[in-house]
Design an enzyme around this catalytic site. Sequence first.
Site, mmCIF file in Angstrom:
data_model
loop_
_atom_site.group_PDB
_atom_site.id
_atom_site.type_symbol
_atom_site.label_atom_id
_atom_site.label_comp_id
_atom_site.label_asym_id
_atom_site.label_seq_id
_atom_site.Cartn_x
_atom_site.Cartn_y
_atom_site.Cartn_z
ATOM 1 N N GLY A 76 0.822 -1.210 0.000
ATOM 2 C CA GLY A 76 0.000 0.000 0.000
ATOM 3 C C GLY A 76 0.852 1.256 0.000
ATOM 4 O O GLY A 76 0.761 2.072 -0.893
ATOM 5 N N PHE A 77 1.646 1.421 1.056
ATOM 6 C CA PHE A 77 2.611 2.519 1.180
ATOM 7 C C PHE A 77 1.975 3.903 1.152
ATOM 8 O O PHE A 77 2.638 4.888 0.872
ATOM 9 C CB PHE A 77 3.694 2.408 0.095
ATOM 10 C CG PHE A 77 4.311 1.034 -0.008
ATOM 11 C CD1 PHE A 77 4.985 0.486 1.060
ATOM 12 C CD2 PHE A 77 4.183 0.287 -1.165
ATOM 13 C CE1 PHE A 77 5.544 -0.794 0.980
ATOM 14 C CE2 PHE A 77 4.730 -0.991 -1.254
ATOM 15 C CZ PHE A 77 5.421 -1.530 -0.173
ATOM 16 N N ILE A 103 -1.009 -5.091 5.105
ATOM 17 C CA ILE A 103 -0.571 -4.759 3.741
ATOM 18 C C ILE A 103 0.848 -5.272 3.490
ATOM 19 O O ILE A 103 1.541 -4.798 2.602
ATOM 20 C CB ILE A 103 -0.675 -3.241 3.488
ATOM 21 C CG1 ILE A 103 0.179 -2.448 4.473
ATOM 22 C CG2 ILE A 103 -2.132 -2.798 3.598
ATOM 23 C CD1 ILE A 103 0.215 -0.941 4.184
ATOM 24 N N GLY A 104 1.250 -6.248 4.320
ATOM 25 C CA GLY A 104 2.602 -6.790 4.223
ATOM 26 C C GLY A 104 3.429 -6.463 5.444
ATOM 27 O O GLY A 104 4.587 -6.860 5.553
ATOM 28 N N ILE A 153 9.528 -4.312 20.129
ATOM 29 C CA ILE A 153 9.460 -5.051 18.870
ATOM 30 C C ILE A 153 8.642 -6.320 19.120
ATOM 31 O O ILE A 153 9.040 -7.198 19.886
ATOM 32 C CB ILE A 153 10.875 -5.371 18.359
ATOM 33 C CG1 ILE A 153 11.667 -4.069 18.116
ATOM 34 C CG2 ILE A 153 10.803 -6.222 17.095
ATOM 35 C CD1 ILE A 153 11.030 -3.097 17.135
ATOM 36 N N PRO A 162 10.368 -10.037 16.018
ATOM 37 C CA PRO A 162 11.666 -9.666 15.433
ATOM 38 C C PRO A 162 11.812 -10.100 13.983
ATOM 39 O O PRO A 162 12.453 -9.408 13.200
ATOM 40 C CB PRO A 162 12.676 -10.408 16.318
ATOM 41 C CG PRO A 162 11.961 -10.703 17.585
ATOM 42 C CD PRO A 162 10.506 -10.840 17.239
ATOM 43 N N GLN A 187 10.449 -5.419 7.850
ATOM 44 C CA GLN A 187 9.799 -4.129 7.598
ATOM 45 C C GLN A 187 10.803 -2.977 7.662
ATOM 46 O O GLN A 187 10.775 -2.074 6.822
ATOM 47 C CB GLN A 187 8.677 -3.921 8.604
ATOM 48 C CG GLN A 187 7.651 -2.919 8.120
ATOM 49 C CD GLN A 187 6.493 -2.764 9.088
ATOM 50 O OE1 GLN A 187 6.483 -3.369 10.166
ATOM 51 N NE2 GLN A 187 5.531 -1.950 8.720
ATOM 52 N N LYS A 200 5.754 1.432 19.448
ATOM 53 C CA LYS A 200 5.846 2.782 18.877
ATOM 54 C C LYS A 200 5.461 2.819 17.394
ATOM 55 O O LYS A 200 4.830 3.752 16.945
ATOM 56 C CB LYS A 200 7.269 3.321 19.017
ATOM 57 C CG LYS A 200 7.569 3.961 20.371
ATOM 58 C CD LYS A 200 8.879 4.709 20.307
ATOM 59 C CE LYS A 200 9.093 5.579 21.542
ATOM 60 N NZ LYS A 200 10.369 6.312 21.438
ATOM 61 N N GLU A 215 7.581 3.279 8.999
ATOM 62 C CA GLU A 215 8.137 4.362 8.195
ATOM 63 C C GLU A 215 9.543 4.791 8.576
ATOM 64 O O GLU A 215 10.303 5.276 7.741
ATOM 65 C CB GLU A 215 7.164 5.545 8.222
ATOM 66 C CG GLU A 215 6.017 5.255 7.288
ATOM 67 C CD GLU A 215 4.713 5.955 7.604
ATOM 68 O OE1 GLU A 215 4.299 6.764 6.802
ATOM 69 O OE2 GLU A 215 4.105 5.677 8.659
#
Lengths: 199, 712
Positions: free
Chosen positions: B242-243, B468-469, B592, B595, B601, B663, B667
């Site tokens: 998607g991004f 979306i991945g 996290i 992991p 990602q 968090k 991105e």
Amino acid sequence: MAPAPSPTYSAITLNINGEKHTLPVDHRTTLLDALRERLDLTGTKKGCDQGQCGACTVLIDGRRAVSCLQLAVAAEGRVITTIEGVAEGEDLHPVQQAFLDLDGYQCGYCTPGQICSAIAVIEEHAAGWPSAATQDVRPEAGVQPLTAEEIRERMSGNLCRCGAYVSIVEAVAQAAEAAQPPSGGSGDGNGATEAEAAV
Amino acid sequence: MTTTTGTAAVTPSVGTAHTRVEGREKVTGAARYAGEIPFADLAHGWLVVSTIARGRIRAVESAPVEAMPGVLTVLHHGNAPQVDGEYVGLLGKPDPTVTLFQTDRVPFAGWPVALVVAETPEQAREAAEALVVRYDEEPHDVAFSAAHPGARKPEDPSAETEKGDLAAELAAAATVVDAEYTTPEEHHAMMEPHAATARWDGGRLEVVDSNQGSMWVADELAKMFSLDLGSVRVLSEHVGGGFGSKGLRPHQVAAVMATTVLHRPVRVVLTRRQMFSITGYRSPTVQRVRLGADAEGRLSAFGHEALSLTSTVHQFIERSADYGRAMYDADAHHTVNRVVALDVPTPTFVRAPGEAPGSFALESALDELAEKCGLDPIALRARNEPEAGPVSGLPYSTRRVIDCFEEGARRFGWADRDPRPGLRREGRWLLGTGTAAATFPSNAMPSTAAVTAEADGTFTVRITAADIGTGARTALTQIAADALEVEPSRIHMRIADSDFGQAMIAGGSMGTRSWAWAVTSAAKELREQLALGGAIPEQGITARSNTAEAIGALAQKERHSFGAQFAEVAVDTATGEVRVRRMLGIFAAGRIVNPLTARSQLRGGMVWGLSMALHEEAIRDRAFGSHVGPDLAGYHVAAHADVPPIEVGWVDDPDPDDPVGIKGIGEVGIVGAAAAIANAVWHATGVRHRHLPIRPDRVLLAGTAPGGDVDA
């Protein structure tokens, strides 16, 4: 729905994953659309429909091909393997298993094409086919190690926008290693995982 | 039977590697994406987009096309259903690009002008390509530049922040950097094209779609078509990336219009070429950065001015200048985001909107400042760590950026680095290393979830999340398992169905954090109900949550993920080729959860940064107003051969105010990565590259003489 036969349609028989499918197809239908829209084999993905992304990669007579650039009518008589046909029943193909274990994907849309491509890469390499990354292409040099650089070069026709390349290369290397019979060890063997670990 | 939770000691799942719960479906091809769900009596729609960049549609000559084999209808501005374009959705009023066929105006090249629907995709495509549309063409302006007279500050008060006297502080500074940086138009280019199938089913509109938020799309469609939200259902089980691009787009609206007219299911899939004009993109930017520092490298002046473009029909601002508002302080501190409206498609959110291009400019400028001050780039950043938000004055929830640099420097071997540029040669290659900071806001948005204790001892979680991945489906499975103190194998995670209720979209690095909060709350509530004892009825026992109140009560703080990026490059001075040899990213990005998928990602974000630094650039033809080569050959994204080993790590950094400590990591991985590469190219060659991408021709023309910087 299947339109009635006409001058723009032909009945063809496609050999896919060991099964014969007879169907009327529009002469404009690509192999990719025949798989997805007519035979409900939607594992083969359409990313660009113009041969630029590799998502639609299938194996035709054992060699990888982008199914969006091939008309279905031209695929008659060929042996076609799609992602739905690479596992042995419930047992995943080693490449599939490595992608799953090493997270060689994110969204999963390029994954069937990457896996089909990787299966052929391992076979092409084992058969001694050189790539642009092969250091010594003389026939007498024999099969060179399937390094990470070799895998990257050979897999470059398959885009992954999520950027899972590092894990994909690791997965291909792991599956290739598993596919190789243990040998006396000429050269430095498979360098991909070592190269990743050495960062 | 009685369903139990937490009876046996169950090892916590959060924090341990877990392969994707849908992984087997994805590697066998069994996972069905939006365009792959079979429907009886399905018709296929094909969009027709404008060939001119500005003007009016004079005629859509649909009659000859309607007579072509299999064609069912041609929708255009003369006959399409009327829709509401004035409603207010999640992000405000809709971009008129999605309220299809309501006007004869054409505001950019690639604007949707018609939809051809036919029995088969081949028939629809041929008819769409045969459709003649006549235009009255008007002059257009697509030329983006810093000097454009239409550049203006938007009315939004957050466009600009200012404190102190920037000019005075710059004049008094011992060292000054004043440089202009540019980034080109960039596209999401996710692998799965936008696809939707719409149908009316028993009085309800059902849309099987590829999106980043099923409830978001359902809400927009309901408002646009004046329907009750309860009569719209949107499903989006698997999404091929998607991004930022997969919200409401023309394909869903076209499919809904066509199914309403034809009374049968209609599928609309966008072509790769159409995606370049109607699914958003990242605006090009021109950024001026002015930094002033004292003799020790402490910032006294900080100025960041950014210009981006938008369309003439809708305003979207690429907020590059926001980057420094959370990152660096100075007595005089000025940031402003300006915009110019041109005859181009509407830009939108692209992975790390604002931060990705903003960090390229600012983290490059800091490297230049370090060079001028004779300081190590990491030491310079350590010297400029703010105590509180530079603009807000608020405390940070946590800020471990220097810890990231220290851990990264250790693992990368930074201590051995000779700071002088242009010294290391290996055959035809010049070698260099670079670093940059990364940051991205960490927020949560209200969401609802339902957790059901089933009679068979398993648990079903329902939440309108989207995977979306990102690995959200797997992460939420682990979170639910821990909250219920059961093995993850006892969790059925059901997502991406708008019937599950309101929830945050997969966006802004907020998805997993927001959904995890709601799932945790519902699980806690369910455990309290189950603690009362008794048998589980056949329909199970369900507890629901809504996190609106808890999130509304959060204290105001500067909440961000942070990171440190490192890159080593090799530059071939004979061909101008830049190869990235290795990258390392260390992040402080909350707890996290998984992991295995988190590494993917974060690494994926870094690959985007590499791609941004060296490859990506959409070129617009000024004469025609459209793209040159809008496809995956003309627009190169990093391929296997471009991507070196990339190592990812993190420092422990749980968010103290989040129930799980999350968090957000979607991105921050791209932020700073392009700057680290550009800084490494300087270290290799002695030349500053302030314009992305760092193409071979730019490297060749710049040469290798230190100080021969690329300013044009």
